[in-house]
Motif scaffolding. Sequence first.
Motif, mmCIF file in Angstrom:
data_model
loop_
_atom_site.group_PDB
_atom_site.id
_atom_site.type_symbol
_atom_site.label_atom_id
_atom_site.label_comp_id
_atom_site.label_asym_id
_atom_site.label_seq_id
_atom_site.Cartn_x
_atom_site.Cartn_y
_atom_site.Cartn_z
ATOM 1 N N SER A 1 -0.958 19.125 44.992
ATOM 2 C CA SER A 1 -0.012 19.606 43.980
ATOM 3 C C SER A 1 0.484 20.996 44.371
ATOM 4 O O SER A 1 -0.142 21.694 45.161
ATOM 5 N N LEU A 2 1.584 21.366 43.805
ATOM 6 C CA LEU A 2 2.199 22.668 44.050
ATOM 7 C C LEU A 2 1.983 23.532 42.821
ATOM 8 O O LEU A 2 2.213 23.098 41.693
ATOM 9 N N ARG A 3 1.534 24.762 43.059
ATOM 10 C CA ARG A 3 1.292 25.700 41.958
ATOM 11 C C ARG A 3 2.090 26.971 42.228
ATOM 12 O O ARG A 3 2.119 27.473 43.348
ATOM 13 N N ALA A 4 2.748 27.478 41.204
ATOM 14 C CA ALA A 4 3.523 28.718 41.328
ATOM 15 C C ALA A 4 2.778 29.842 40.625
ATOM 16 O O ALA A 4 2.380 29.703 39.473
ATOM 17 N N GLU A 5 2.566 30.944 41.337
ATOM 18 C CA GLU A 5 1.954 32.145 40.756
ATOM 19 C C GLU A 5 2.997 33.248 40.717
ATOM 20 O O GLU A 5 3.658 33.516 41.723
ATOM 21 N N VAL A 6 3.137 33.891 39.583
ATOM 22 C CA VAL A 6 4.079 35.005 39.470
ATOM 23 C C VAL A 6 3.432 36.230 40.110
ATOM 24 O O VAL A 6 2.366 36.669 39.698
ATOM 25 N N THR B 1 -0.290 25.419 47.532
ATOM 26 C CA THR B 1 -0.700 24.025 47.387
ATOM 27 C C THR B 1 -2.181 23.981 47.082
ATOM 28 O O THR B 1 -2.940 24.868 47.472
ATOM 29 N N GLU B 2 -2.564 22.941 46.352
ATOM 30 C CA GLU B 2 -3.984 22.742 46.050
ATOM 31 C C GLU B 2 -4.238 21.257 45.865
ATOM 32 O O GLU B 2 -3.347 20.517 45.443
ATOM 33 N N PRO B 3 -5.442 20.827 46.208
ATOM 34 C CA PRO B 3 -5.746 19.403 46.049
ATOM 35 C C PRO B 3 -5.684 18.995 44.576
ATOM 36 O O PRO B 3 -6.157 19.719 43.707
ATOM 37 N N ALA B 4 -5.038 17.867 44.313
ATOM 38 C CA ALA B 4 -4.936 17.373 42.938
ATOM 39 C C ALA B 4 -5.901 16.218 42.738
ATOM 40 O O ALA B 4 -6.824 16.288 41.938
ATOM 41 N N LYS B 5 -5.697 15.153 43.467
ATOM 42 C CA LYS B 5 -6.554 13.969 43.456
ATOM 43 C C LYS B 5 -6.801 13.628 44.915
ATOM 44 O O LYS B 5 -6.072 14.090 45.798
#
Length: 198
Positions: free
Chosen positions: A91-96, A82-86
């Motif tokens: 927001s959710l971010r997927a890293e391979v 997760t990371e701050p969006a606004k």
Amino acid sequence: MQQQWELQFPDDALDWVTGEYALVQLAANGRSQSDWVFVAQQTAETKTNIEQLDQVAQQQGISLGALSLDNQPISAWIKLKTEPAKPGLTSLRAEVAGVRTTIGDYELFATSLEALEQALAAQSATTSDIKDAIAQLQTPNQGYLYLNQEALEQLLRSIRGLELPKTLVSSLRSAVISSYGTDEAGLRGAIWLHLDGA
């Protein structure tokens, strides 16, 4: 690969790899880290051992996902973050973290989807070259190191004081180096060079 994947595998995680295998480091091409590709011939234990690798990944917070690349089924180890969006929203971010697939009798593992895509694209061109090269080697041997044209050029540039005729260097396509062990005369081995037109 383990460090790049940020996974801690048990020491015996790859004991099922008893046949042919290859470990390839791909050029970083402007990225902070090189990619790696590991290819292993399947054995009777392959499926069970890959399931164990998946379990280790899941125990360490990695999710499993499935996708397709040009109709080739791919399994992915994915880190969800997760990371701050606004302000007030996340927001959710997927890293391979890693990917794998099966081609014929081989399992391919890579540190990125791009690396796996490169391996799949190079597979047909490289496979016949490698098969031709290892057919020249004595058996039994203690394994071999295959160098494609790019890796071979980098190696030759890194050896100080080595000067080879430019016509030889420009016609080199690949090389295979193998060791046959030692005997009373010393260390024995072979180098197979694939030249243009050969």
